[in-house]
Design a protein around this motif. Structure first.
Motif, PDB file in Angstrom:
ATOM      1  N   LYS A 111       0.805  -1.206   0.000  1.00 13.64           N
ATOM      2  CA  LYS A 111       0.000   0.000   0.000  1.00 13.64           C
ATOM      3  C   LYS A 111       0.846   1.268   0.000  1.00 13.64           C
ATOM      4  O   LYS A 111       0.320   2.372   0.041  1.00 13.64           O
ATOM      5  N   GLY A 112       2.167   1.072   0.009  1.00 15.44           N
ATOM      6  CA  GLY A 112       3.053   2.224  -0.111  1.00 15.44           C
ATOM      7  C   GLY A 112       3.295   2.994   1.178  1.00 15.44           C
ATOM      8  O   GLY A 112       3.817   4.099   1.157  1.00 15.44           O
ATOM      9  N   TRP A 113       2.916   2.412   2.325  1.00 17.38           N
ATOM     10  CA  TRP A 113       3.151   3.108   3.588  1.00 17.38           C
ATOM     11  C   TRP A 113       4.607   2.988   4.028  1.00 17.38           C
ATOM     12  O   TRP A 113       5.120   3.812   4.759  1.00 17.38           O
ATOM     13  N   ILE A 114       5.227   1.889   3.658  1.00 16.71           N
ATOM     14  CA  ILE A 114       6.656   1.739   3.948  1.00 16.71           C
ATOM     15  C   ILE A 114       7.376   1.319   2.667  1.00 16.71           C
ATOM     16  O   ILE A 114       6.741   0.903   1.702  1.00 16.71           O
ATOM     17  N   ALA A 115       8.694   1.437   2.691  1.00 17.18           N
ATOM     18  CA  ALA A 115       9.465   1.166   1.481  1.00 17.18           C
ATOM     19  C   ALA A 115       9.511  -0.325   1.157  1.00 17.18           C
ATOM     20  O   ALA A 115       9.398  -1.173   2.025  1.00 17.18           O
ATOM     21  N   THR A 116       9.683  -0.641  -0.117  1.00 19.49           N
ATOM     22  CA  THR A 116       9.903  -2.009  -0.545  1.00 19.49           C
ATOM     23  C   THR A 116      11.364  -2.346  -0.301  1.00 19.49           C
ATOM     24  O   THR A 116      12.248  -1.616  -0.727  1.00 19.49           O
ATOM     25  N   VAL A 117      11.607  -3.424   0.407  1.00 17.54           N
ATOM     26  CA  VAL A 117      12.992  -3.736   0.754  1.00 17.54           C
ATOM     27  C   VAL A 117      13.430  -5.055   0.137  1.00 17.54           C
ATOM     28  O   VAL A 117      12.730  -6.052   0.220  1.00 17.54           O
ATOM     29  N   ALA A 118      14.597  -5.027  -0.494  1.00 21.10           N
ATOM     30  CA  ALA A 118      15.191  -6.253  -0.991  1.00 21.10           C
ATOM     31  C   ALA A 118      16.298  -6.632  -0.016  1.00 21.10           C
ATOM     32  O   ALA A 118      17.120  -5.801   0.341  1.00 21.10           O
ATOM     33  N   CYS A 119      16.292  -7.861   0.457  1.00 21.83           N
ATOM     34  CA  CYS A 119      17.319  -8.311   1.395  1.00 21.83           C
ATOM     35  C   CYS A 119      18.330  -9.169   0.656  1.00 21.83           C
ATOM     36  O   CYS A 119      17.955 -10.092  -0.055  1.00 21.83           O
ATOM     37  N   LYS A 120      19.586  -8.848   0.836  1.00 24.94           N
ATOM     38  CA  LYS A 120      20.611  -9.617   0.152  1.00 24.94           C
ATOM     39  C   LYS A 120      21.704 -10.022   1.121  1.00 24.94           C
ATOM     40  O   LYS A 120      22.186  -9.204   1.890  1.00 24.94           O
ATOM     41  N   GLU A 121      22.022 -11.309   1.073  1.00 26.30           N
ATOM     42  CA  GLU A 121      23.096 -11.790   1.923  1.00 26.30           C
ATOM     43  C   GLU A 121      24.287 -12.109   1.030  1.00 26.30           C
ATOM     44  O   GLU A 121      24.145 -12.764   0.008  1.00 26.30           O
ATOM     45  N   ILE A 122      25.452 -11.601   1.410  1.00 17.99           N
ATOM     46  CA  ILE A 122      26.646 -11.867   0.612  1.00 17.99           C
ATOM     47  C   ILE A 122      27.652 -12.625   1.462  1.00 17.99           C
ATOM     48  O   ILE A 122      27.987 -12.204   2.569  1.00 17.99           O
ATOM     49  N   ARG A 123      28.110 -13.753   0.950  1.00  8.50           N
ATOM     50  CA  ARG A 123      29.042 -14.585   1.712  1.00  8.50           C
ATOM     51  C   ARG A 123      30.469 -14.367   1.229  1.00  8.50           C
ATOM     52  O   ARG A 123      30.751 -14.471   0.045  1.00  8.50           O
ATOM     53  N   VAL A 124      31.337 -14.081   2.177  1.00  2.93           N
ATOM     54  CA  VAL A 124      32.748 -13.833   1.867  1.00  2.93           C
ATOM     55  C   VAL A 124      33.587 -14.905   2.539  1.00  2.93           C
ATOM     56  O   VAL A 124      33.403 -15.176   3.729  1.00  2.93           O
ATOM     57  N   PRO A 125      34.535 -15.514   1.812  1.00  2.65           N
ATOM     58  CA  PRO A 125      35.383 -16.507   2.462  1.00  2.65           C
ATOM     59  C   PRO A 125      36.391 -15.839   3.397  1.00  2.65           C
ATOM     60  O   PRO A 125      36.719 -14.665   3.223  1.00  2.65           O
TER      61      PRO A 125
END
Length: 575
Positions: free
Chosen positions: A371-385
């Motif tokens: 409904k646009g009351w809060i932002a659309t969030v994309a969650c990204k996990e990045i794995r580093v050795p």
DNA sequence: CATATTGTAA
DNA sequence: CAATGTACAATATG
């Protein structure tokens, strides 16, 4: 029942439910499933939910029927629903409402249509001190002082009580919300869901006035406003308990701004000032403060200092044990719990249920987002050795050091550089757990670091610069978790987190949830973790909460190829 | 003597 | 686990 392998659910005998996340109906199925089951595990393709007595009672309290649950499960379960599960579910769902608390004038009774159950309860040793004499087959007189303890005890025994006894009125204080006409410059109106939430607390629908319960709303949904609206409905002296002083000030500011109450009617009860006014706002901290080790809680008398008609527990998932105990004694006062999550790290969800009340309303983040009351969030996990040297160290260290090595992995710097370049134009926040690491990042990027030791004035200056857009990047330590005044950003990068606290994850995400002015209303939340370390396991636990709210985490390893792919993907997402 | 700063416990 | 925020006591300052 016919088997249909294209369906997304597998209902197991132990009351757990496996849920295939790739299924086309994922979103609709999830929405119903979460109403009566708790998410316990969320690896990429197959999520595990569990149906527990408490999850069923909360659903039942919300008006969900057993039939609705079974029809749903039977429609979506691949291999049908085991009869044992169905009968357990029926047993638990039917238990809610079996016992009720009612009052006749000042007399309080535990009543039930089921005379056998009532007889059983009377026979239980642990309850003897709470129960007075029987009144016929269907009622037992109880002392109002034991109202809370009895509910708590019965819930533990598997017999949740529906509390329908009256609440006392409390001291009358007229409160009304400022309408549009009062503040032509700042029009203020309850959003639909905010009104629904307050109605659910009051049970406007079926006419009965119910005065206790918990509303579950994501951060950014306007919990304060809902609390204020509830106050206005009750129009009585109100005690508000919240987690910290910043939040106390925020409540006070909003109350004065949004109601006709004046400054001198709203009091702050904290370390600095101790005012008891018709509306009083205190911290949990001060309630649980004791002079010396074996002193009594000297501030608990605040509960009795006035004829409170309503007590609001803000962030009810943080409610400390001693306040629970006090809450058990004040069951005749209306209680409203507000939270973004019913999950407690200490597993005392049951006490919230029996002492504050069942869940009355829950809104998923996704719904607000749509409904646009809060932002659309994309969650990204990045794995580093880990580097070879670090890996050797890691293997040789004890459990506590391992966590730190994983968290402070120097390889994360490269990822940060990359992400900063990728989001050159946006406002960015770097959040971390270890000060050493954050200092290194600060030195590397030249951005300022805000930690606990920085004075509030200095923090404020940096916040201002950040808000004005003159500062593109801010590095923050754990202060971020509770600082209400932290500005919002379009991009958050989490470089290290603590022991898999789901609460923390939620708070941090909340930092970037506020709607963005930039039209797209989109934000990205990165979590950088070290590959094949403890950190990876804990990151998984943290995600639980978000996945439960309907977010999909995308996980990628840190290799050159993915760097390119990631860039395109993010570009595509942001445009 | 009132306020500001520092220390400490949980 | 490490770090933070809170409340209050002790001490310093003007």
């Amino acid at each position: 029942m016919k088997w249909d392998p294209t369906r997304p659910l597998i209902v197991q005998n132990d009351m757990s439910v496996l849920f295939e996340t790739n299924h086309p109906d994922y979103e609709t199925v999830r929405q119903t499933l979460v109403k009566f089951a708790d998410l316990v595990k969320s690896p990429e393709h197959l999520h595990t939910y569990r149906i527990t007595p408490l999850s069923l009672w909360n659903a039942a309290a919300g008006g969900m029927r057993f039939a609705e649950m079974t029809v749903f499960l039977q429609n979506y379960a691949k291999f049908g629903v085991p009869t044992a599960v169905l009968s357990s579910m029926r047993k638990y769902v039917k238990r809610y409402g079996l016992l009720r608390m009612e009052n006749v004038g000042d007399e309080l009774y535990l009543v039930s249509e089921d005379t056998v159950v009532l007889k059983e309860i009377c026979a239980l040793d642990s309850l003897q001190s709470y129960l007075h004499d029987r009144r016929g087959d269907r009622a037992i007189a109880i002392s109002p002082a034991h109202r809370g303890h009895l509910k708590q005890e019965l819930t533990k025994l598997g017999y949740p009580v529906e509390d329908a006894a009256a609440y006392r009125q409390g001291e009358y204080v007229p409160i009304s919300l400022c309408s549009d006409t009062d503040h032509a410059d700042k029009p203020f109106q309850l959003r639909d869901y905010q009104k629904q939430a307050v109605d659910a607390f009051e049970r406007i629908g079926d006419g009965r006035s119910i005065g206790s319960g918990v509303l579950v709303l994501p951060c950014g949904a306007g919990k304060t406003i809902i609390g204020i609206a509830a106050m206005a409905r009750c129009s009585c002296a109100t005690l508000i308990l919240t987690s910290n002083v910043t939040s106390v000030r925020q409540w006070k500011r909003e109350i004065i701004e949004k109601t006709d109450l004046t400054e001198d009617q709203v009091g702050e009860y904290s370390g600095a000032v101790k005012e008891v006014r018709p509306i009083t706002i205190a911290t949990y901290q001060i309630m649980t403060h004791r002079g010396s080790k074996d002193d009594q809680f000297s501030h608990m008398q605040l509960f009795h200092e006035r004829e409170w008609g309503l007590i609001i527990y803000d962030e009810v998932h943080l409610l400390p044990a001693p306040v629970f105990r006090a809450t058990a004694d004040i069951q005749a006062t209306k209680r409203l719990g507000l939270t973004a999550t019913l999950i407690r790290e200490d597993g005392r969800e049951e006490d919230v249920f029996s002492l504050v009340g069942p869940r009355r309303y829950e809104m998923a983040w996704k719904e607000l987002e749509a409904k646009g009351w809060i932002a659309t969030v994309a969650c990204k996990e990045i794995r580093v050795p880990l580097s070879t040297a670090d890996r050797d160290q890691y293997a040789a260290s004890g459990a506590r050091q391992q966590f730190r090595i994983a968290g402070e992995n120097a390889g994360k710097l490269d990822v940060i550089d990359h992400l900063l370049k990728l989001h050159a134009k946006e406002q960015k926040l770097i959040i971390g757990q270890y000060l050493d690491q954050l200092e290194r990042i600060a030195a590397h990027t030249g951005a300022p670091l805000i930690s606990g030791e920085m004075a509030h004035d200095d923090r404020e200056k940096l916040y201002q610069q950040f808000k004005a857009g003159r500062l593109p990047l801010l590095i923050v330590s754990k202060v971020a978790n509770f600082a209400v005044d932290l500005p919002d950003a379009a991009v958050a990068i989490q470089v290290s987190g603590s022991y898999g606290s789901r609460q923390e994850e939620a708070q941090r995400l909340g930092r970037i949830l506020r709607p963005k002015r930039n039209g797209e209303n989109a934000a990205v939340f990165y979590t950088i973790i070290s590959e094949d370390t403890k950190e990876q396991d804990f990151a998984l636990k943290r995600q639980l909460f978000l996945v439960e709210q309907g977010y999909q985490y995308s996980i990628s390893a840190w290799t050159e190829q993915i760097q390119e792919g990631e860039r395109d993907e993010v570009r595509a997402y942001l445009s």
